[in-house]
Design a protein around this motif. Structure first.
Motif, short mmCIF file in Angstrom:
data_model
loop_
_atom_site.label_atom_id
_atom_site.label_comp_id
_atom_site.label_asym_id
_atom_site.label_seq_id
_atom_site.Cartn_x
_atom_site.Cartn_y
_atom_site.Cartn_z
N ALA A 1 0.68 -1.26 -0.02
CA ALA A 1 0.05 -0.12 -0.07
C ALA A 1 0.90 1.23 -0.06
O ALA A 1 0.54 2.39 -0.66
N GLU A 2 2.01 1.20 0.78
CA GLU A 2 3.04 2.40 0.70
C GLU A 2 3.57 2.56 -0.63
O GLU A 2 3.49 3.81 -1.17
N LYS A 3 3.95 1.34 -1.32
CA LYS A 3 4.41 1.64 -2.51
C LYS A 3 3.33 2.10 -3.46
O LYS A 3 3.57 3.06 -4.31
N ALA A 4 2.11 1.75 -3.39
CA ALA A 4 1.04 2.30 -4.30
C ALA A 4 0.81 3.69 -4.07
O ALA A 4 0.82 4.44 -5.07
N VAL A 5 1.03 4.06 -2.96
CA VAL A 5 0.89 5.68 -2.62
C VAL A 5 2.16 6.24 -3.47
O VAL A 5 1.85 7.44 -3.92
N ALA A 6 3.40 5.73 -3.24
CA ALA A 6 4.51 6.24 -3.94
C ALA A 6 4.23 6.70 -5.24
O ALA A 6 4.56 7.63 -6.04
N ASP A 7 3.97 5.46 -5.96
CA ASP A 7 3.74 5.52 -7.22
C ASP A 7 2.54 6.39 -7.73
O ASP A 7 2.53 7.12 -8.91
N ALA A 8 1.57 6.50 -6.97
CA ALA A 8 0.44 7.29 -7.60
C ALA A 8 0.75 8.63 -7.32
O ALA A 8 0.59 9.61 -8.03
N GLN A 9 1.58 9.21 -6.29
CA GLN A 9 2.21 10.53 -6.09
C GLN A 9 3.04 10.90 -7.25
O GLN A 9 2.86 12.07 -7.92
N ASP A 10 3.87 9.83 -7.67
CA ASP A 10 4.70 10.11 -9.16
C ASP A 10 3.70 10.32 -10.27
O ASP A 10 4.18 11.47 -10.78
N GLN A 11 2.79 9.78 -10.30
CA GLN A 11 1.79 9.75 -11.45
C GLN A 11 1.37 11.29 -11.57
O GLN A 11 1.21 11.90 -12.29
N ASP B 1 -4.21 4.33 4.85
CA ASP B 1 -4.81 4.59 6.19
C ASP B 1 -5.46 3.45 6.78
O ASP B 1 -5.61 3.33 8.17
N GLU B 2 -6.39 2.85 5.99
CA GLU B 2 -7.49 1.53 6.70
C GLU B 2 -6.47 0.73 7.44
O GLU B 2 -6.45 0.23 8.22
N LEU B 3 -5.31 0.39 6.14
CA LEU B 3 -4.46 -0.74 7.04
C LEU B 3 -3.70 -0.26 8.14
O LEU B 3 -3.49 -1.16 9.13
N ARG B 4 -3.40 1.06 8.12
CA ARG B 4 -2.53 1.56 9.41
C ARG B 4 -3.43 1.70 10.76
O ARG B 4 -3.11 1.49 11.79
#
Length: 532
Positions: free
Chosen positions: A130-140, A301-304
């Protein structure tokens, strides 16, 4: 239906009671009022009024369990007479013989439970992804923002630089295709192969002309053959490497040409200025990128911090739905009780909807009785009830009125109402069986400390109901006095009265002849008395 509070309407019955408890006095020649009489004391009792009816004994809780699917019985865990607890599995079907939807429900349940567990207990790997998905989405999002800004004010210098770089890359790719080490290696391998072939032919010719020449000169022919084989192999390797290099160079040239074409188009677009369509497309791309970033961040956020309650509820519902389908394979006791009927055995093919097990709680009984409309107004929930049984002399159960059905039912022209009597749990008796007929006595009124006299002590004259009290004058001689009374509830052979009497007073019980001679009628004679 009958009531306990029936008044004795026949003077003949009164006459029969005159002979009881003889304290009779007869004096020859006495007046009519002095004819044979009896005396009795005024007593105190608790008067009870009741409505009498009857009904069949039933279990307050009973259930007929049927199969909701088809298949073959795998296990039967109970027999008739067994006591069971709520939740006990009574029968089970073989899942392999069940319909496909139930078999599929087993897999659905596992998947739903896993999904729910992932929501409630996320793993470290899930959080990392999920953290990687956030980083990738931020890059996009950042790329989309740059593209959006470029559509607003194109940077011609930037696109010119990109075009120049693309040209340089194409030139370099073309030059690499012309000069490569693989070309040199291939030429060297070709030269070595030609030399090895010539050398081999020379020694082959000498061997043909002078047999044994090769062996006589240190196996030169064999060595020449080996050298030739190595030269062939080296040539083939050099040729393969050369062809691969040519393919790579061709791809590199193609890619470089495409990059140059794209750079040229971008430069020309930038030189033309902002484009409305490009602007709209960039805005849409940016909105999508931001939405994906928000979704990825929400998932993290849900996971955390814990899953969304709505998501948890939805996952729980999926588990419950799958479990409900799978539960069709078992019959479960709905409450604590006793097994009354078992209709299947292991290996039987079940019929959907056909009763399989009957369970009832005989510890909590009830009786449904019918009460006539003329008496139903006296019955209210909570009234005490006494139950007796013609089949079980001496057995008496206590209960209360649990329900009075407000809707009557006409039976042969009479309107009757159903009254449910709940038997007290502590009063249950194992001898009382389901279906037995119970005589029901509903206590509708109870008067404690009521004064009562024998039925035959109450007389009626023109002034109304009265009793004759026997006292003594001051000189000790007997004296009779009339005491007006109002009669009430009848309890066996006595009647409740209200009047100027006290407990222990002595009253006279006169015969019909004596009462008539005195100008009155005994209680119950000539239509006297009242219906309560």
């Amino acid at each position: 239906m009958k009531r306990k509070l029936l008044w004795r309407l026949s003077a003949v019955v009164i006459l029969g009671s005159v002979v009881l408890g003889a304290c009779a006095v007869a004096r020859p020649g006495a007046r009519g009022s002095d004819l044979a009489v009896e005396t009795a004391p005024v007593t105190v009792l608790t008067a009870v009024e009741a409505v009498e009816t009857s009904g069949a004994v039933a279990a307050r809780q009973s259930a007929t369990l049927s199969w909701k699917t088809t298949g073959y019985v795998e296990t039967v865990n109970v027999k008739v007479g067994d006591r069971v607890k709520a939740g006990d599995v009574l029968m089970r079907l073989d899942i392999d013989t069940a319909p496909q939807n139930i078999i599929q429900a087993q897999a659905d349940l596992i998947n739903a439970q896993n999904a729910l567990d992932e929501l409630l207990n996320p793993t470290e790997l899930q959080i990392a992804n999920a953290e990687k998905a956030v980083a990738d989405a931020q890059d996009q999002v950042e790329k989309a923002e740059r593209a959006w800004r470029r559509t607003a004010a194109p940077d011609v210098a930037y696109y010119q630089d990109q075009f120049n770089r693309a040209q340089q890359n194409l030139t370099a790719a073309q030059q690499n295709a012309e000069i490569t080490n693989f070309q040199t290696s291939l030429r060297n391998a070709q030269d070595a192969l030609e030399n090895a072939a010539n050398n081999l032919k020379k020694y082959q010719d000498l061997e043909a002309q002078y047999p044994g020449y090769g062996q006589q000169h240190g196996n030169v022919l064999e060595n020449a053959q080996k050298a030739y084989d190595r030269a062939v192999q080296d040539y083939q390797t050099a040729l393969y490497n050369f062809e691969q290099a040519q393919a790579r160079n061709a791809n590199a040239i193609t890619d470089a040409q495409k990059s140059l074409d794209t750079a040229r188009a971008n430069l020309e677009a930038a030189q033309r200025g902002p484009d409305a369509l490009d602007r709209a497309r960039a805005e849409a791309d940016l909105a999508v990128a931001r939405a994906r970033l928000a979704e990825a961040q929400a998932t993290l956020d849900e996971l955390r911090h814990g899953a969304d309650p709505d998501d948890v509820r939805a996952a729980e519902v999926r588990v419950q739905v799958a479990q409900a389908v799978l539960d069709q394979l078992v019959l479960v006791a709905p409450f604590d009780g006793e097994v009354l009927v078992v209709n299947y055995q292991p290996g039987d093919a079940v019929v959907q909807g056909q009763p399989a097990v009957v369970v009832a709680d005989r510890a909590t009984l009830q009786v449904e009785a019918q009460v006539d409309e003329s008496e139903i107004g006296q019955v209210t929930p909570g009234d005490e009830v006494t139950l007796t049984f013609g089949a079980l002399p001496g057995v008496t159960l206590a209960g209360t009125v649990g329900l009075v059905n407000p809707v009557g039912e006409a039976v042969q022209g009479l309107v009757r109402y159903t009254v449910r009597v709940d038997v007290a749990a502590e009063a249950a008796d194992p001898r009382v069986l389901l279906g037995m007929t119970a005589d029901v006595s509903i206590i509708t009124d109870r008067q404690a400390g009521a004064l009562a006299v024998p039925l035959d002590a109450v007389q009626l004259d023109d002034q109304g109901e009265y009793v004759t009290r026997l006292t003594r004058n001051a000189d000790g001689t007997p004296r009779r006095e009339r005491v007006a009374v109002t009669s009430g509830l009848i309890q066996d052979q006595r009647v409740v009265v209200r009047g100027a009497l006290t407990e222990g007073d002595t009253v006279l019980i006169a015969s019909a002849e004596a009462a008539q001679a005195a100008g009155g009628f005994p209680f119950g004679g000539m239509g006297a008395g009242r219906q309560p």
